[in-house]
Design an enzyme around this catalytic site. Structure first.
Site, PDB file in Angstrom:
ATOM      1  N   LYS A  23       0.838  -1.211   0.000  1.00 18.63           N
ATOM      2  CA  LYS A  23       0.000   0.000   0.000  1.00 18.63           C
ATOM      3  C   LYS A  23       0.877   1.267   0.000  1.00 18.63           C
ATOM      4  O   LYS A  23       0.659   2.173  -0.802  1.00 18.63           O
ATOM      5  CB  LYS A  23      -0.924  -0.025   1.220  1.00 18.63           C
ATOM      6  CG  LYS A  23      -1.879   1.148   1.323  1.00 18.63           C
ATOM      7  CD  LYS A  23      -3.121   0.761   2.082  1.00 18.63           C
ATOM      8  CE  LYS A  23      -2.947   0.794   3.583  1.00 18.63           C
ATOM      9  NZ  LYS A  23      -2.905   2.164   4.137  1.00 18.63           N
ATOM     10  N   SER A  24       1.863   1.316   0.886  1.00 22.10           N
ATOM     11  CA  SER A  24       2.706   2.525   0.976  1.00 22.10           C
ATOM     12  C   SER A  24       3.430   2.775  -0.342  1.00 22.10           C
ATOM     13  O   SER A  24       3.525   3.914  -0.814  1.00 22.10           O
ATOM     14  CB  SER A  24       3.762   2.347   2.073  1.00 22.10           C
ATOM     15  OG  SER A  24       3.160   2.319   3.322  1.00 22.10           O
ATOM     16  N   GLY A  96      -5.252   8.114   5.284  1.00 20.20           N
ATOM     17  CA  GLY A  96      -4.371   9.100   5.920  1.00 20.20           C
ATOM     18  C   GLY A  96      -3.110   9.313   5.093  1.00 20.20           C
ATOM     19  O   GLY A  96      -2.578  10.428   5.020  1.00 20.20           O
ATOM     20  N   ARG A 124      -8.898  12.426  12.274  1.00 13.89           N
ATOM     21  CA  ARG A 124      -7.487  12.122  12.563  1.00 13.89           C
ATOM     22  C   ARG A 124      -6.616  13.392  12.573  1.00 13.89           C
ATOM     23  O   ARG A 124      -6.913  14.360  11.887  1.00 13.89           O
ATOM     24  CB  ARG A 124      -6.968  11.082  11.560  1.00 13.89           C
ATOM     25  CG  ARG A 124      -7.691   9.750  11.769  1.00 13.89           C
ATOM     26  CD  ARG A 124      -7.237   8.691  10.817  1.00 13.89           C
ATOM     27  NE  ARG A 124      -5.845   8.321  11.011  1.00 13.89           N
ATOM     28  CZ  ARG A 124      -5.178   7.521  10.188  1.00 13.89           C
ATOM     29  NH1 ARG A 124      -5.783   7.021   9.123  1.00 13.89           N
ATOM     30  NH2 ARG A 124      -3.932   7.217  10.427  1.00 13.89           N
ATOM     31  N   ASP A 317       1.894  -0.886  11.925  1.00 10.73           N
ATOM     32  CA  ASP A 317       0.586  -1.305  11.402  1.00 10.73           C
ATOM     33  C   ASP A 317       0.219  -2.734  11.798  1.00 10.73           C
ATOM     34  O   ASP A 317      -0.892  -3.183  11.540  1.00 10.73           O
ATOM     35  CB  ASP A 317       0.581  -1.204   9.868  1.00 10.73           C
ATOM     36  CG  ASP A 317       0.545   0.251   9.414  1.00 10.73           C
ATOM     37  OD1 ASP A 317       0.125   1.118  10.207  1.00 10.73           O
ATOM     38  OD2 ASP A 317       0.937   0.515   8.264  1.00 10.73           O
ATOM     39  N   ARG A 348      -6.545   1.920  18.113  1.00 11.10           N
ATOM     40  CA  ARG A 348      -6.307   0.469  18.041  1.00 11.10           C
ATOM     41  C   ARG A 348      -6.020  -0.174  19.389  1.00 11.10           C
ATOM     42  O   ARG A 348      -6.232  -1.377  19.553  1.00 11.10           O
ATOM     43  CB  ARG A 348      -5.170   0.172  17.047  1.00 11.10           C
ATOM     44  CG  ARG A 348      -5.626   0.347  15.628  1.00 11.10           C
ATOM     45  CD  ARG A 348      -4.621  -0.083  14.591  1.00 11.10           C
ATOM     46  NE  ARG A 348      -5.235   0.039  13.280  1.00 11.10           N
ATOM     47  CZ  ARG A 348      -4.575   0.221  12.148  1.00 11.10           C
ATOM     48  NH1 ARG A 348      -3.270   0.281  12.152  1.00 11.10           N
ATOM     49  NH2 ARG A 348      -5.231   0.316  11.002  1.00 11.10           N
ATOM     50  N   ARG A 389      -7.684  -3.276   9.725  1.00 11.43           N
ATOM     51  CA  ARG A 389      -6.723  -4.211  10.321  1.00 11.43           C
ATOM     52  C   ARG A 389      -7.293  -4.899  11.570  1.00 11.43           C
ATOM     53  O   ARG A 389      -6.943  -6.036  11.873  1.00 11.43           O
ATOM     54  CB  ARG A 389      -5.405  -3.501  10.637  1.00 11.43           C
ATOM     55  CG  ARG A 389      -4.744  -2.918   9.381  1.00 11.43           C
ATOM     56  CD  ARG A 389      -3.266  -2.663   9.542  1.00 11.43           C
ATOM     57  NE  ARG A 389      -2.782  -1.739   8.523  1.00 11.43           N
ATOM     58  CZ  ARG A 389      -2.442  -2.079   7.281  1.00 11.43           C
ATOM     59  NH1 ARG A 389      -2.534  -3.328   6.892  1.00 11.43           N
ATOM     60  NH2 ARG A 389      -2.005  -1.171   6.428  1.00 11.43           N
TER      61      ARG A 389
END
Ligand code: S3P
Length: 436
Positions: A23-24, A96, A124, A317, A348, A389
């Protein structure tokens, strides 16, 4: 109508698989190839909601990005100064990474723009990027809560800065790096704990000049970036769900091929190995901007540990799924110095603590961490609070649960791992998807 998962006890999971693209790296390839000169190809782009948000925004900024029949994407780079003023607000959805990285890029443009996001993203913290970007001369405004929407005025001049990072965050670092591409002199970012360096690697791959020494990142001025084809490796953060699923189930063996192994992303592998996980890395490949390899995983008896703080940034993550591993380990696992987990797609620490308790796993919440006592998952109803997640972590916990685990609000799994359901089902997980 929102989607839910119901996961029933599963005997074993197995297979030799690939996980979807990182993803990054997918976000960065879209952004950086958009401002490079020339046409290039991205293979293995992650087609998740978050990356599609970045892709749509690049298109609204005037970049042609075309999907080919074989799944590759062709990006017609516009050069550093070729982006166009968007005709509407730029919607980052749940992402984000899109919002923080693009804010850095947009504050260097000669036009105004506005970044917006969904309900969760709009809560956020964004002051963390506003402060350094304003120091660089970026003209941006947040809502009164220091959150999105982010309104950005046309840039006058972007100045270099020397910035000591107050938080370990690759998103803040990357936002500053992208803005500094529009400065005429060298910018320096100083990290306390090194975070993922995909932005630095890719800029250097495309002809830029960033040097890193002793956690000091020196971004030298560059006149242009030159387009080059990019192959995106599998996402280690997605692989981690499969890895823990295999570790905690009996007589299981899984191979995950061609996974990105950037050293600032592999903290979870180190943590799991400390817990007794049998994991081997083979076929390491060092071609292109990132290291890749194949990960071999075998069922293991895990033991609780005190997680060294040095791994927090490189496993940031993966904590939801590490908590599931900890719940299956003998003894206690303690995590401290991880306050950042409160500011992810959900809080989380709190959401995982509640979910674990609902399934019968004892834990104590700290302000900056959690202590989990290994035990047996009894089954139960868990709200993922829309966090992808968290949803996938409890789906994996279902493997070893005595009764079903029913997970609410799983739609957002598509923000990072749209293939999750079909892939884990094929590997043997007893999972059902329902809408209600
Ligand atoms: C990301 C960096 C991390 C991570 C996020 C992706 C990135 O956030 O949690 O999922 O691509 O740069 P922070 O750098 O804010 O910790």
């Amino acid at each position: 109508m929102s989607e839910q998962y119901i996961v029933s006890p599963t005997s074993r999971i197995f297979g030799k698989i690939n996980v979807p693209g990182d993803k990054s790296i997918s976000h960065r390839s879209l952004i950086l190839l958009s401002i490079s000169q020339g046409t290039s190809k991205i293979s293995g782009l992650l087609e998740s909601d978050d990356c599609i948000s970045t892709l749509n925004i690049c298109q609204l900024l005037g970049v042609d990005i075309i999907k080919q029949s074989n799944g590759d994407y062709i990006v017609k780079g516009q050069g550093l100064f070729g982006l166009k003023e968007p005709k509407r607000n730029l919607d980052c959805g749940n992402s984000g990474t899109s919002m923080r990285l693009l804010a850095g890029l947009l504050c260097g443009q000669k036009f105004s723009s506005c970044l917006i996001g969904d309900e969760s993203l709009t809560k956020r913290p964004m002051e963390r990027i506003l402060i350094p970007l304003q120091l660089m001369g970026g003209k941006m405004h947040l809502s009164k809560n220091n959150t999105a929407p982010i309104n950005i005025d046309a840039a006058q001049k972007i100045s270099p800065i020397v910035y000591q990072m107050p938080i370990d965050s690759a998103q803040i670092k990357s936002s500053i790096i992208l803005a500094s591409l529009y400065a005429k002199k060298t910018t320096k970012v100083i990290e306390n704990n090194a975070t993922r360096d995909h932005t630095e690697n890719m800029i250097n791959f495309l002809g830029g000049n960033i040097e890193t020494e002793n956690k000091i990142i020196t971004i030298n001025p560059c006149e242009k970036l030159i387009s080059k084809d990019i192959n995106i490796p599998g996402d280690i953060s997605s692989a981690m769900f499969i890895i823990v699923g295999c570790l905690i189930s009996e007589k299981s063996e899984v191979t995950i091929c061609n996974v990105g192994l950037n050293k600032f992303r592999t903290g979870a592998l180190e943590i799991l190995k400390m817990m007794g996980a049998k994991i081997e890395i083979k076929n390491v490949n060092n071609i292109g901007p990132e290291i890749t390899g194949d990960i071999f995983v075998y069922s293991s008896k895990l033991k609780g540990i005190s997680i060294p703080s040095k791994y927090v940034a490189s496993a940031i993550d993966e904590f939801p799924i590490i908590f599931i591993a900890a719940a299956n380990a003998s003894g206690k696992t303690i995590l401290k110095n991880a306050e950042e987990l409160k500011y992810k797609e959900s809080n989380r620490l709190e959401v995982m603590s509640k979910g674990l308790k609902k399934c019968g796993i004892a834990n104590d919440l700290y302000d900056d961490g959690i202590e989990i006592t290994g035990g047996n998952f009894e089954g139960g109803l868990v709200d993922s609070c829309g966090d992808h997640r968290v949803a996938m972590s409890f789906a994996i916990a279902g493997i070893v649960s005595k009764k079903d685990i029913h997970i609410l609000n799983t739609d957002n799994v598509s923000t990072s791992f749209p293939a999750f359901y079909n892939l884990v089902k094929k590997m043997g997980l007893n999972i059902k998807r329902v809408k209600s």
